[in-house]
Write a protein that holds these residues in place. Sequence first.
Motif, short mmCIF file in Angstrom:
data_model
loop_
_atom_site.label_atom_id
_atom_site.label_comp_id
_atom_site.label_asym_id
_atom_site.label_seq_id
_atom_site.Cartn_x
_atom_site.Cartn_y
_atom_site.Cartn_z
N VAL A 36 -3.98 -7.53 40.86
CA VAL A 36 -3.75 -6.31 40.09
C VAL A 36 -4.27 -6.47 38.68
O VAL A 36 -4.37 -7.59 38.15
CB VAL A 36 -2.25 -5.94 40.05
CG1 VAL A 36 -1.67 -5.77 41.45
CG2 VAL A 36 -1.44 -6.97 39.26
N PHE A 37 -4.57 -5.32 38.06
CA PHE A 37 -4.94 -5.28 36.65
C PHE A 37 -4.21 -4.09 36.04
O PHE A 37 -4.36 -2.96 36.52
CB PHE A 37 -6.45 -5.12 36.47
CG PHE A 37 -6.91 -5.25 35.04
CD1 PHE A 37 -7.43 -6.43 34.56
CD2 PHE A 37 -6.80 -4.17 34.16
CE1 PHE A 37 -7.83 -6.56 33.23
CE2 PHE A 37 -7.20 -4.28 32.84
CZ PHE A 37 -7.73 -5.48 32.37
N GLU A 38 -3.43 -4.34 34.98
CA GLU A 38 -2.68 -3.26 34.34
C GLU A 38 -3.33 -2.87 33.02
O GLU A 38 -3.57 -3.71 32.15
CB GLU A 38 -1.22 -3.64 34.10
CG GLU A 38 -0.43 -2.50 33.47
CD GLU A 38 1.07 -2.74 33.42
OE1 GLU A 38 1.80 -1.84 32.96
OE2 GLU A 38 1.51 -3.83 33.84
N VAL A 39 -3.59 -1.58 32.87
CA VAL A 39 -4.09 -1.02 31.62
C VAL A 39 -2.89 -0.64 30.77
O VAL A 39 -2.13 0.27 31.12
CB VAL A 39 -4.98 0.20 31.89
CG1 VAL A 39 -5.55 0.74 30.57
CG2 VAL A 39 -6.10 -0.13 32.87
N GLY A 40 -2.69 -1.35 29.67
CA GLY A 40 -1.53 -1.08 28.82
C GLY A 40 -0.27 -1.73 29.36
O GLY A 40 0.68 -1.04 29.71
N TYR A 41 -0.23 -3.06 29.41
CA TYR A 41 0.88 -3.74 30.08
C TYR A 41 2.15 -3.81 29.25
O TYR A 41 3.22 -4.16 29.77
CB TYR A 41 0.46 -5.15 30.52
CG TYR A 41 -0.04 -6.05 29.42
CD1 TYR A 41 0.83 -6.69 28.54
CD2 TYR A 41 -1.41 -6.28 29.26
CE1 TYR A 41 0.37 -7.51 27.54
CE2 TYR A 41 -1.88 -7.11 28.25
CZ TYR A 41 -1.00 -7.73 27.40
OH TYR A 41 -1.46 -8.54 26.41
N GLY A 42 2.11 -3.51 27.95
CA GLY A 42 3.33 -3.49 27.14
C GLY A 42 4.06 -4.82 27.14
O GLY A 42 3.50 -5.85 26.76
N SER A 43 5.29 -4.82 27.62
CA SER A 43 6.08 -6.05 27.67
C SER A 43 5.69 -6.93 28.85
O SER A 43 6.15 -8.08 28.94
CB SER A 43 7.57 -5.71 27.78
OG SER A 43 7.86 -5.15 29.06
N GLY A 44 4.88 -6.41 29.75
CA GLY A 44 4.48 -7.17 30.92
C GLY A 44 5.49 -7.14 32.05
O GLY A 44 5.35 -7.88 33.04
N GLY B 241 -4.38 -8.03 32.74
CA GLY B 241 -4.15 -6.76 32.06
C GLY B 241 -4.67 -6.79 30.64
O GLY B 241 -5.02 -7.85 30.10
N THR B 242 -4.73 -5.61 30.05
CA THR B 242 -5.16 -5.48 28.66
C THR B 242 -4.23 -4.54 27.93
O THR B 242 -3.69 -3.59 28.52
CB THR B 242 -6.62 -4.99 28.58
OG1 THR B 242 -7.08 -5.10 27.24
CG2 THR B 242 -6.76 -3.56 29.07
N ASP B 243 -4.01 -4.81 26.64
CA ASP B 243 -3.09 -4.00 25.85
C ASP B 243 -3.35 -4.24 24.37
O ASP B 243 -3.40 -5.39 23.93
CB ASP B 243 -1.64 -4.37 26.18
CG ASP B 243 -0.64 -3.37 25.63
OD1 ASP B 243 0.09 -2.78 26.43
OD2 ASP B 243 -0.59 -3.18 24.40
N PRO B 244 -3.52 -3.15 23.59
CA PRO B 244 -3.75 -3.33 22.14
C PRO B 244 -2.45 -3.44 21.35
O PRO B 244 -2.47 -3.38 20.13
CB PRO B 244 -4.50 -2.04 21.78
CG PRO B 244 -3.96 -1.02 22.74
CD PRO B 244 -3.69 -1.76 24.04
N ASP B 245 -1.29 -3.59 22.05
CA ASP B 245 0.02 -3.78 21.41
C ASP B 245 0.47 -2.55 20.63
O ASP B 245 1.04 -2.66 19.54
CB ASP B 245 0.02 -5.02 20.51
CG ASP B 245 1.43 -5.46 20.12
OD1 ASP B 245 2.36 -5.19 20.90
OD2 ASP B 245 1.60 -6.04 19.04
N ALA C 102 -14.96 -8.83 28.32
CA ALA C 102 -14.89 -10.03 29.14
C ALA C 102 -15.12 -9.70 30.61
O ALA C 102 -14.83 -8.60 31.08
CB ALA C 102 -13.53 -10.70 28.97
N THR C 103 -15.65 -10.65 31.33
CA THR C 103 -15.84 -10.50 32.76
C THR C 103 -14.51 -10.75 33.45
O THR C 103 -13.90 -11.80 33.27
CB THR C 103 -16.89 -11.49 33.29
OG1 THR C 103 -18.13 -11.23 32.62
CG2 THR C 103 -17.07 -11.33 34.78
N VAL C 104 -14.07 -9.79 34.23
CA VAL C 104 -12.80 -9.88 34.92
C VAL C 104 -13.07 -9.86 36.42
O VAL C 104 -13.86 -9.05 36.90
CB VAL C 104 -11.86 -8.71 34.55
CG1 VAL C 104 -10.52 -8.83 35.27
CG2 VAL C 104 -11.66 -8.65 33.03
#
Length: 288
Positions: free
Chosen positions: A81-89, A104-108, A134-136
Amino acid sequence: MSDEVAHRMCEICGNRTARLPLRGGGSLTQCLDCGHLTRDLAAAPAAHRDHAYGGEPTLDVWRLALTHRLLTKGGTPPRSVFEVGYGSGALLRRFLNDGARAAGTDPDQLEVDVDPVVRERAELYDVPIEQLAATVDPVQLVYGIHVLEHVLDPMRTLRHSADLLAPGGVVQFLTPAGDSDGLRAYGGAWWMLEDPTHVRFFSAESLRRAAASVGLVDVRVTRPALDSLVTDVASLARLTRPRKRPHGVLAQRSVLAAGLASAPVVLAARALRPTLRPTLHLTARRPG
């Protein structure tokens, strides 16, 4: 709609837009073709909270379980899985517990602590997905929970999400429904407008078009009955008692209690009239 003076072109379909005045003051910009809505935060009334996070920890736990079930359809969890905007995870932690490879990616934006297990075991990036260079490794599921309304460029977000999928992989997003009855009923007091970083609201049609335009197939947009159950009570509180609430209306225990108590009535109403549901759920697949 009144005051049909064209603004910018729609960010989804490229057609003409117009100002949509809201009950109680303020306005949004609405596409005259697909119904997509955008919001100028600089011109928005200052009735929003100070931070993006306006939830409640107990509700978040329940919602997490329901969202995980929705994403997996209660069946076999995906292997990656890949989460866009994972927040607290917290949701990534669920998938890690299922045995999935997680990233996942998240700008916090939420400014919350990340689950230490997720930080240790998942592949995390601290930039918006539009800037992810980055290559994912390809994954079976890319998802985002109430994130499309925040991003810099929704089309690039969906395009990047589609590119992250393995052939046949699935993308799923939950996002506030700009074509729900709530916006019309509550106007500027609609709870989804309390978040100071909500800059757009999809309609079912604009969300379908956006997904199809990036090459996704089997596009389906539904309205989950169980998401954001306290939206109506929170909106009513904002409508009847308008004032600045730095931490948001759900920080008031009386509003939260009323929201929980009214849940059966809300669910019954949403069953009879699905457009009362304040959330859209996009499901689509990468060809292959």
